[in-house]
Design a protein around this motif. Sequence first.
Motif, PDB file in Angstrom:
ATOM      1  N   ALA A 107     -36.639 -26.002  -2.603  1.00  0.00           N
ATOM      2  CA  ALA A 107     -37.764 -25.182  -2.149  1.00  0.00           C
ATOM      3  C   ALA A 107     -38.993 -25.400  -3.034  1.00  0.00           C
ATOM      4  CB  ALA A 107     -37.373 -23.709  -2.139  1.00  0.00           C
ATOM      5  N   MET A 108     -38.785 -25.470  -4.352  1.00  0.00           N
ATOM      6  CA  MET A 108     -39.893 -25.690  -5.274  1.00  0.00           C
ATOM      7  C   MET A 108     -40.519 -27.063  -5.076  1.00  0.00           C
ATOM      8  SD  MET A 108     -38.417 -24.042  -8.801  1.00  0.00           S
ATOM      9  CE  MET A 108     -37.826 -22.357  -8.869  1.00  0.00           C
ATOM     10  N   ASP A 109     -39.690 -28.078  -4.868  1.00  0.00           N
ATOM     11  CA  ASP A 109     -40.210 -29.429  -4.658  1.00  0.00           C
ATOM     12  C   ASP A 109     -40.997 -29.520  -3.355  1.00  0.00           C
ATOM     13  OD1 ASP A 109     -39.211 -30.408  -7.030  1.00  0.00           O
ATOM     14  OD2 ASP A 109     -37.345 -31.143  -6.149  1.00  0.00           O
ATOM     15  N   LEU A 110     -40.502 -28.877  -2.315  1.00  0.00           N
ATOM     16  CA  LEU A 110     -41.223 -28.880  -1.049  1.00  0.00           C
ATOM     17  C   LEU A 110     -42.538 -28.107  -1.168  1.00  0.00           C
ATOM     18  CD1 LEU A 110     -38.307 -28.363   1.512  1.00  0.00           C
ATOM     19  CD2 LEU A 110     -39.518 -30.488   0.947  1.00  0.00           C
ATOM     20  N   GLU A 111     -42.534 -27.043  -1.968  1.00  0.00           N
ATOM     21  CA  GLU A 111     -43.771 -26.302  -2.226  1.00  0.00           C
ATOM     22  C   GLU A 111     -44.791 -27.202  -2.910  1.00  0.00           C
ATOM     23  OE1 GLU A 111     -45.387 -22.535  -4.936  1.00  0.00           O
ATOM     24  OE2 GLU A 111     -43.254 -23.033  -4.893  1.00  0.00           O
ATOM     25  N   TYR A 112     -44.312 -28.007  -3.873  1.00  0.00           N
ATOM     26  CA  TYR A 112     -45.232 -28.921  -4.549  1.00  0.00           C
ATOM     27  C   TYR A 112     -45.846 -29.909  -3.556  1.00  0.00           C
ATOM     28  CZ  TYR A 112     -46.963 -32.951  -6.990  1.00  0.00           C
ATOM     29  OH  TYR A 112     -47.763 -33.986  -7.396  1.00  0.00           O
ATOM     30  N   ILE A 113     -45.016 -30.474  -2.676  1.00  0.00           N
ATOM     31  CA  ILE A 113     -45.511 -31.448  -1.716  1.00  0.00           C
ATOM     32  C   ILE A 113     -46.592 -30.832  -0.827  1.00  0.00           C
ATOM     33  CG2 ILE A 113     -44.847 -32.855   0.290  1.00  0.00           C
ATOM     34  CD1 ILE A 113     -42.140 -33.299  -1.069  1.00  0.00           C
ATOM     35  N   GLU A 114     -46.412 -29.578  -0.467  1.00  0.00           N
ATOM     36  CA  GLU A 114     -47.391 -28.901   0.379  1.00  0.00           C
ATOM     37  C   GLU A 114     -48.694 -28.583  -0.358  1.00  0.00           C
ATOM     38  OE1 GLU A 114     -47.369 -28.111   3.573  1.00  0.00           O
ATOM     39  OE2 GLU A 114     -45.410 -29.008   3.962  1.00  0.00           O
ATOM     40  N   LYS A 115     -48.586 -28.200  -1.632  1.00  0.00           N
ATOM     41  CA  LYS A 115     -49.749 -27.693  -2.362  1.00  0.00           C
ATOM     42  C   LYS A 115     -50.398 -28.709  -3.292  1.00  0.00           C
ATOM     43  CE  LYS A 115     -48.249 -22.838  -2.508  1.00  0.00           C
ATOM     44  NZ  LYS A 115     -47.929 -21.696  -3.386  1.00  0.00           N
ATOM     45  N   SER A 116     -49.839 -29.900  -3.396  1.00  0.00           N
ATOM     46  CA  SER A 116     -50.279 -30.851  -4.421  1.00  0.00           C
ATOM     47  C   SER A 116     -51.775 -31.133  -4.359  1.00  0.00           C
ATOM     48  CB  SER A 116     -49.499 -32.161  -4.284  1.00  0.00           C
ATOM     49  OG  SER A 116     -49.639 -32.696  -2.986  1.00  0.00           O
ATOM     50  N   SER A 117     -52.386 -31.114  -5.525  1.00  0.00           N
ATOM     51  CA  SER A 117     -53.801 -31.432  -5.707  1.00  0.00           C
ATOM     52  C   SER A 117     -53.977 -31.788  -7.177  1.00  0.00           C
ATOM     53  CB  SER A 117     -54.695 -30.236  -5.344  1.00  0.00           C
ATOM     54  OG  SER A 117     -54.484 -29.164  -6.253  1.00  0.00           O
ATOM     55  N   VAL A 118     -55.131 -32.317  -7.528  1.00  0.00           N
ATOM     56  CA  VAL A 118     -55.380 -32.691  -8.919  1.00  0.00           C
ATOM     57  C   VAL A 118     -55.258 -31.471  -9.828  1.00  0.00           C
ATOM     58  CG1 VAL A 118     -57.091 -33.571 -10.547  1.00  0.00           C
ATOM     59  CG2 VAL A 118     -56.827 -34.668  -8.313  1.00  0.00           C
ATOM     60  N   GLY A 119     -55.869 -30.347  -9.444  1.00  0.00           N
ATOM     61  CA  GLY A 119     -55.801 -29.140 -10.263  1.00  0.00           C
ATOM     62  C   GLY A 119     -54.386 -28.604 -10.388  1.00  0.00           C
ATOM     63  N   TYR A 120     -53.647 -28.624  -9.276  1.00  0.00           N
ATOM     64  CA  TYR A 120     -52.267 -28.144  -9.288  1.00  0.00           C
ATOM     65  C   TYR A 120     -51.401 -29.021 -10.193  1.00  0.00           C
ATOM     66  CZ  TYR A 120     -48.037 -26.043  -7.236  1.00  0.00           C
ATOM     67  OH  TYR A 120     -46.856 -25.364  -7.035  1.00  0.00           O
ATOM     68  N   ASP A 121     -51.612 -30.334 -10.125  1.00  0.00           N
ATOM     69  CA  ASP A 121     -50.861 -31.263 -10.971  1.00  0.00           C
ATOM     70  C   ASP A 121     -51.114 -30.990 -12.452  1.00  0.00           C
ATOM     71  OD1 ASP A 121     -49.854 -32.444  -8.721  1.00  0.00           O
ATOM     72  OD2 ASP A 121     -50.954 -34.326  -8.934  1.00  0.00           O
ATOM     73  N   LEU A 122     -52.375 -30.786 -12.815  1.00  0.00           N
ATOM     74  CA  LEU A 122     -52.704 -30.528 -14.220  1.00  0.00           C
ATOM     75  C   LEU A 122     -52.045 -29.241 -14.711  1.00  0.00           C
ATOM     76  CD1 LEU A 122     -56.491 -31.526 -14.300  1.00  0.00           C
ATOM     77  CD2 LEU A 122     -54.568 -32.770 -15.316  1.00  0.00           C
ATOM     78  N   GLY A 123     -52.027 -28.221 -13.875  1.00  0.00           N
ATOM     79  CA  GLY A 123     -51.376 -26.975 -14.247  1.00  0.00           C
ATOM     80  C   GLY A 123     -49.888 -27.164 -14.481  1.00  0.00           C
ATOM     81  N   LEU A 124     -49.243 -27.975 -13.647  1.00  0.00           N
ATOM     82  CA  LEU A 124     -47.812 -28.227 -13.801  1.00  0.00           C
ATOM     83  C   LEU A 124     -47.517 -29.067 -15.041  1.00  0.00           C
ATOM     84  CD1 LEU A 124     -46.760 -28.886 -10.097  1.00  0.00           C
ATOM     85  CD2 LEU A 124     -46.268 -26.873 -11.490  1.00  0.00           C
ATOM     86  N   ILE A 125     -48.422 -29.980 -15.387  1.00  0.00           N
ATOM     87  CA  ILE A 125     -48.235 -30.771 -16.610  1.00  0.00           C
ATOM     88  C   ILE A 125     -48.213 -29.853 -17.829  1.00  0.00           C
ATOM     89  CG2 ILE A 125     -49.332 -32.446 -18.151  1.00  0.00           C
ATOM     90  CD1 ILE A 125     -50.265 -33.951 -15.656  1.00  0.00           C
ATOM     91  N   PHE A 126     -49.188 -28.952 -17.911  1.00  0.00           N
ATOM     92  CA  PHE A 126     -49.238 -28.018 -19.042  1.00  0.00           C
ATOM     93  C   PHE A 126     -48.022 -27.091 -19.040  1.00  0.00           C
ATOM     94  CE2 PHE A 126     -53.955 -28.816 -18.718  1.00  0.00           C
ATOM     95  CZ  PHE A 126     -54.037 -29.525 -19.910  1.00  0.00           C
TER      96      PHE A 126
END
Length: 269
Positions: free
Chosen positions: A237-256
């Motif tokens: 569910a979390m991985d599918l959520e990422y695929i739906e919401k992925s963006s540059v800002g979202y990626d940076l937040g997940l990296i941190f």
Amino acid sequence: MASEVASGASNVPVGQGPRPCREDGAGFRGDADGWIETSLTNDEAAAILRGADSGIAPDLSRRGYRFAKRAFDVVASGAAIAVLLVPGAVLSAVICAKSPGAGPLYSQLRVGRLGRDGTYRLFRMWKFRSMVPHADEMLKDLIDKNEADGPLFKIKDDPRIIPGIGKFIRKHSIDELPQLINVFAGDMSLVGPRPALPREVAAYDERAKRTLCAKPGCGGVWQASTRSDSLFDEKVAMDLEYIEKSSVGYDLGLIFGTVRTMVRGDGAY
């Protein structure tokens, strides 16, 4: 909004026609009674998957986002590799001293993002060694102690872990750092669903297969939160959520978030 959402989905197991439950015979079997361990090895599962049609194809239309993501991956992973070169050499020496006769690095076949035509792609993912040599061969004797659900295998106090240094580098995910090489090479991204083993993927249902529509990553939604504490369906569910919401800002937040979780060592074993 959806970056790499599956299209043309099919709930057809590898090499079989439609049937009421999934029975791929590679690692686990899924049916109404849950997940049951079967006897196929990773190599056997890889032979089944390699080049086979998943029935699902990734949406690769967001070229601007994918270009920015790839550019960031190359620059960030290249810089990190340069910075970690000396510490990595020191850690390699410690691993060799604690586990004589074993190399400090090892690789595993993992399943990457699906090809444009929906076929499975496999690649070799690199890690620092945290387990004794031949740990994979020991798995069959430990399978009945599995504490994870679905096609995953996790146990606390795993006897295959190198005493001392092995547990430390797993707790803080230091063993994952060589995957920066995979990121630089383009097999992985800094952010995305974790790359699964062939025996795990061969047991995926249609919903879980959709997580293969994104390039696998070093960290993602569940790595930035619960890590090993999550159930398999929650991870999906979390991985599918990422695929739906992925963006540059979202990626940076997940990296941190992933870096913060690694430092704390939350939920790892």
